[in-house]
Design a protein around this motif. Structure first.
Motif, PDB file in Angstrom:
ATOM      1  N   ARG A  78       0.832  -1.213   0.000  1.00 50.75           N
ATOM      2  CA  ARG A  78       0.000   0.000   0.000  1.00 50.75           C
ATOM      3  C   ARG A  78       0.863   1.258   0.000  1.00 50.75           C
ATOM      4  N   ASP A  79       1.900   1.245   0.840  1.00 50.14           N
ATOM      5  CA  ASP A  79       2.803   2.397   0.885  1.00 50.14           C
ATOM      6  C   ASP A  79       3.486   2.619  -0.462  1.00 50.14           C
ATOM      7  N   ASP A  80       4.002   1.521  -1.030  1.00 52.11           N
ATOM      8  CA  ASP A  80       4.706   1.613  -2.318  1.00 52.11           C
ATOM      9  C   ASP A  80       3.762   2.083  -3.425  1.00 52.11           C
ATOM     10  N   ALA A  81       2.563   1.519  -3.449  1.00 50.99           N
ATOM     11  CA  ALA A  81       1.611   1.848  -4.512  1.00 50.99           C
ATOM     12  C   ALA A  81       1.158   3.305  -4.419  1.00 50.99           C
ATOM     13  N   LEU A  82       0.869   3.770  -3.217  1.00 47.12           N
ATOM     14  CA  LEU A  82       0.427   5.165  -3.062  1.00 47.12           C
ATOM     15  C   LEU A  82       1.521   6.138  -3.500  1.00 47.12           C
ATOM     16  N   ARG A  83       2.762   5.822  -3.160  1.00 51.04           N
ATOM     17  CA  ARG A  83       3.882   6.681  -3.582  1.00 51.04           C
ATOM     18  C   ARG A  83       3.986   6.715  -5.105  1.00 51.04           C
ATOM     19  N   LEU A  84       3.911   5.551  -5.731  1.00 51.66           N
ATOM     20  CA  LEU A  84       4.018   5.465  -7.190  1.00 51.66           C
ATOM     21  C   LEU A  84       2.829   6.130  -7.884  1.00 51.66           C
ATOM     22  N   MET A  85       1.644   5.945  -7.337  1.00 51.46           N
ATOM     23  CA  MET A  85       0.454   6.561  -7.932  1.00 51.46           C
ATOM     24  C   MET A  85       0.581   8.079  -7.935  1.00 51.46           C
ATOM     25  N   ALA A  86       1.118   8.624  -6.845  1.00 49.58           N
ATOM     26  CA  ALA A  86       1.311  10.076  -6.774  1.00 49.58           C
ATOM     27  C   ALA A  86       2.340  10.538  -7.799  1.00 49.58           C
ATOM     28  N   GLU A  87       3.421   9.765  -7.947  1.00 52.32           N
ATOM     29  CA  GLU A  87       4.468  10.112  -8.920  1.00 52.32           C
ATOM     30  C   GLU A  87       3.921  10.066 -10.350  1.00 52.32           C
ATOM     31  N   ILE A  88       3.175   9.006 -10.667  1.00 56.43           N
ATOM     32  CA  ILE A  88       2.616   8.846 -12.018  1.00 56.43           C
ATOM     33  C   ILE A  88       1.632   9.977 -12.319  1.00 56.43           C
ATOM     34  N   THR A  89       0.780  10.292 -11.338  1.00 53.48           N
ATOM     35  CA  THR A  89      -0.201  11.367 -11.511  1.00 53.48           C
ATOM     36  C   THR A  89       0.490  12.706 -11.739  1.00 53.48           C
ATOM     37  N   GLY A 100      -3.518  -9.963  -9.626  1.00 54.49           N
ATOM     38  CA  GLY A 100      -4.505 -10.891  -9.080  1.00 54.49           C
ATOM     39  C   GLY A 100      -4.413 -11.080  -7.576  1.00 54.49           C
ATOM     40  N   THR A 101      -3.582 -10.271  -6.894  1.00 53.76           N
ATOM     41  CA  THR A 101      -3.510 -10.368  -5.437  1.00 53.76           C
ATOM     42  C   THR A 101      -4.579  -9.448  -4.853  1.00 53.76           C
ATOM     43  N   MET A 102      -5.754 -10.024  -4.642  1.00 51.62           N
ATOM     44  CA  MET A 102      -6.924  -9.227  -4.266  1.00 51.62           C
ATOM     45  C   MET A 102      -6.769  -8.572  -2.901  1.00 51.62           C
ATOM     46  N   LEU A 103      -6.026  -9.209  -2.005  1.00 55.97           N
ATOM     47  CA  LEU A 103      -5.779  -8.609  -0.699  1.00 55.97           C
ATOM     48  C   LEU A 103      -5.081  -7.262  -0.845  1.00 55.97           C
ATOM     49  N   TYR A 104      -4.163  -7.152  -1.807  1.00 62.29           N
ATOM     50  CA  TYR A 104      -3.458  -5.893  -2.031  1.00 62.29           C
ATOM     51  C   TYR A 104      -4.414  -4.817  -2.547  1.00 62.29           C
ATOM     52  N   PHE A 105      -5.278  -5.193  -3.490  1.00 61.06           N
ATOM     53  CA  PHE A 105      -6.269  -4.230  -3.985  1.00 61.06           C
ATOM     54  C   PHE A 105      -7.160  -3.742  -2.836  1.00 61.06           C
ATOM     55  N   LYS A 106      -7.589  -4.681  -2.007  1.00 64.23           N
ATOM     56  CA  LYS A 106      -8.465  -4.330  -0.884  1.00 64.23           C
ATOM     57  C   LYS A 106      -7.735  -3.421   0.097  1.00 64.23           C
ATOM     58  N   ALA A 107      -6.480  -3.744   0.395  1.00 67.33           N
ATOM     59  CA  ALA A 107      -5.690  -2.929   1.314  1.00 67.33           C
ATOM     60  C   ALA A 107      -5.515  -1.513   0.765  1.00 67.33           C
ATOM     61  N   LEU A 108      -5.277  -1.416  -0.530  1.00 64.85           N
ATOM     62  CA  LEU A 108      -5.071  -0.116  -1.159  1.00 64.85           C
ATOM     63  C   LEU A 108      -6.336   0.727  -1.100  1.00 64.85           C
ATOM     64  N   ARG A 281     -16.101 -11.486  -6.164  1.00 65.49           N
ATOM     65  CA  ARG A 281     -17.552 -11.466  -5.935  1.00 65.49           C
ATOM     66  C   ARG A 281     -17.919 -10.554  -4.769  1.00 65.49           C
ATOM     67  N   GLY A 282     -16.985 -10.369  -3.838  1.00 62.81           N
ATOM     68  CA  GLY A 282     -17.264  -9.523  -2.685  1.00 62.81           C
ATOM     69  C   GLY A 282     -16.783  -8.098  -2.846  1.00 62.81           C
ATOM     70  N   MET A 283     -16.320  -7.734  -4.042  1.00 57.03           N
ATOM     71  CA  MET A 283     -15.786  -6.395  -4.275  1.00 57.03           C
ATOM     72  C   MET A 283     -16.670  -5.628  -5.252  1.00 57.03           C
ATOM     73  N   ASP A 284     -16.623  -4.327  -5.152  1.00 56.48           N
ATOM     74  CA  ASP A 284     -17.386  -3.451  -6.044  1.00 56.48           C
ATOM     75  C   ASP A 284     -16.592  -3.291  -7.345  1.00 56.48           C
ATOM     76  N   VAL A 285     -16.985  -4.017  -8.390  1.00 52.38           N
ATOM     77  CA  VAL A 285     -16.205  -4.035  -9.629  1.00 52.38           C
ATOM     78  C   VAL A 285     -17.110  -3.903 -10.852  1.00 52.38           C
ATOM     79  N   VAL A 286     -16.472  -3.565 -11.974  1.00 48.83           N
ATOM     80  CA  VAL A 286     -17.143  -3.593 -13.276  1.00 48.83           C
ATOM     81  C   VAL A 286     -16.652  -4.860 -13.978  1.00 48.83           C
ATOM     82  N   GLU A 287     -17.536  -5.832 -14.109  1.00 47.21           N
ATOM     83  CA  GLU A 287     -17.135  -7.115 -14.689  1.00 47.21           C
ATOM     84  C   GLU A 287     -17.056  -7.035 -16.211  1.00 47.21           C
TER      85      GLU A 287
END
Length: 311
Positions: A78-89, A100-108, A281-287
């Motif tokens: 989460r820390d790494d992704a947030l830093r990178l997302m800010a840099e990319i933006t 496919g690591t859904m726990l990471y998506f959920k944590a983020l 199935r338990g996440m809010d997604v566009v299938e």
């Protein structure tokens, strides 16, 4: 208004990487990998790591970060992704988070702040219990205490079973309930959450079988052999518990023959895909139908509409 970000989720063998590369060709996107196996250096074949040509066309962040002797957590992701997302933006591009690591998506998306800190003494107690009873027995115990979390974990996933039991014992609440209570920590991005989902599970299963057979032909066993020679590895390390690597390790230990290695690898990968779909199935997604002939066109249309929508 929050800046845009795109999540591209899906089970193994659903075509996430190929689609992500096509999207990078069409839009000002930059890829962040969301995969707990791709972080390991030297683990290329069994993780289906993008090859050099693919990485030249569409560089990926958060791959080849650590040695196979190390571990990588959802909190660090989460820390790494947030830093990178800010840099990319800040560069005028849009983060495309793929994996496919859904726990990471959920944590983020939901944060980790409400989860208790690790308790070394309790972890040691759980570890000793596992040595006596085995991780599948502890998974069965978790299924009674927190069936929702247990359904997402394989019975041999020691690291996550241990953490889930730790949370239950520290808080008195199932991890799934603790997760559900922390939706207040929102991600400061406007997210398009795309999920590649097969309408026909049998087709995905066939893809998985072909892919694992290809990995064996490409030298997965030799890769694991080289890793064992290069690092002080043990079978219970998170890296060697990754699907494919666990089975190759057991094969090298003489526990079964090559035919059984193929069967077990395919079975384990199908079980992984099932758990990934359970998460989705338990996440809010566009299938999106990952088997659709015009998959790239469909998803490109969704991305274009999302990026053009300023409200």
């Amino acid at each position: 208004m929050n800046p845009p970000a795109i999540f591209l989720m899906g089970p193994t063998a659903s075509g996430k990487t190929g689609l992500a590369v096509e999207l990078v060709r069409r839009f000002p996107l930059e890829i962040i990998s969301v995969d707990s196996a791709l972080v390991y250096r030297g683990m290329d074949i069994g993780t289906a790591k993008p090859d050099a040509e693919t990485l030249r066309a569409a560089p990926h962040h958060l791959i080849d970060l650590i040695d196979p002797t190390e571990s990588y957590s959802a909190a660090r992701f989460r820390d790494d992704a947030l830093r990178l997302m800010a840099e990319i933006t800040s560069l005028g591009k849009v983060p495309l988070l793929v994996g496919g690591t859904m726990l990471y998506f959920k944590a983020l998306r939901e944060g980790l702040s409400n989860l208790p800190q690790a308790d070394a003494a309790l972890r040691e107690e759980i570890e000793q219990d596992a040595k006596v009873r085995g991780w599948p027995a502890l998974h069965a115990e978790l299924a009674k205490l927190d069936p929702e979390t247990a359904a997402r974990l394989k019975p041999t996933d020691a690291q996550r079973i241990q953490r889930a039991l730790e949370v239950v014992r520290l808080t008195g609440e199932p991890m799934s309930k603790v997760w559900a209570g922390q939706r207040g920590e929102s991600l400061p991005y406007r997210v398009l959450p795309l999920a590649l989902v097969p309408p026909d599970r049998a087709v995905l299963h066939e893809r998985i079988a072909q892919r694992f057979a290809s990995m064996l032909q490409a030298g997965l066993v030799e890769e694991v052999k080289r890793l064992r020679e290069s690092y002080p590895l043990e079978a219970n390390l998170p890296s060697m518990r990754c699907v494919g690597y666990r089975q190759a390790w057991s094969y090298l230990e003489g526990e079964y023959d090559e035919a059984e290695l193929l069967n077990r690898g395919i079975c384990a990968t199908r079980q992984l895909a099932k758990r990934q779909l359970t998460w989705l199935r338990g996440m809010d997604v566009v299938e999106v139908d990952c088997l659709a002939e015009d998959l790239v066109g469909q998803v490109a249309g969704l991305v274009r509409k999302f990026l053009n929508d300023k409200g």
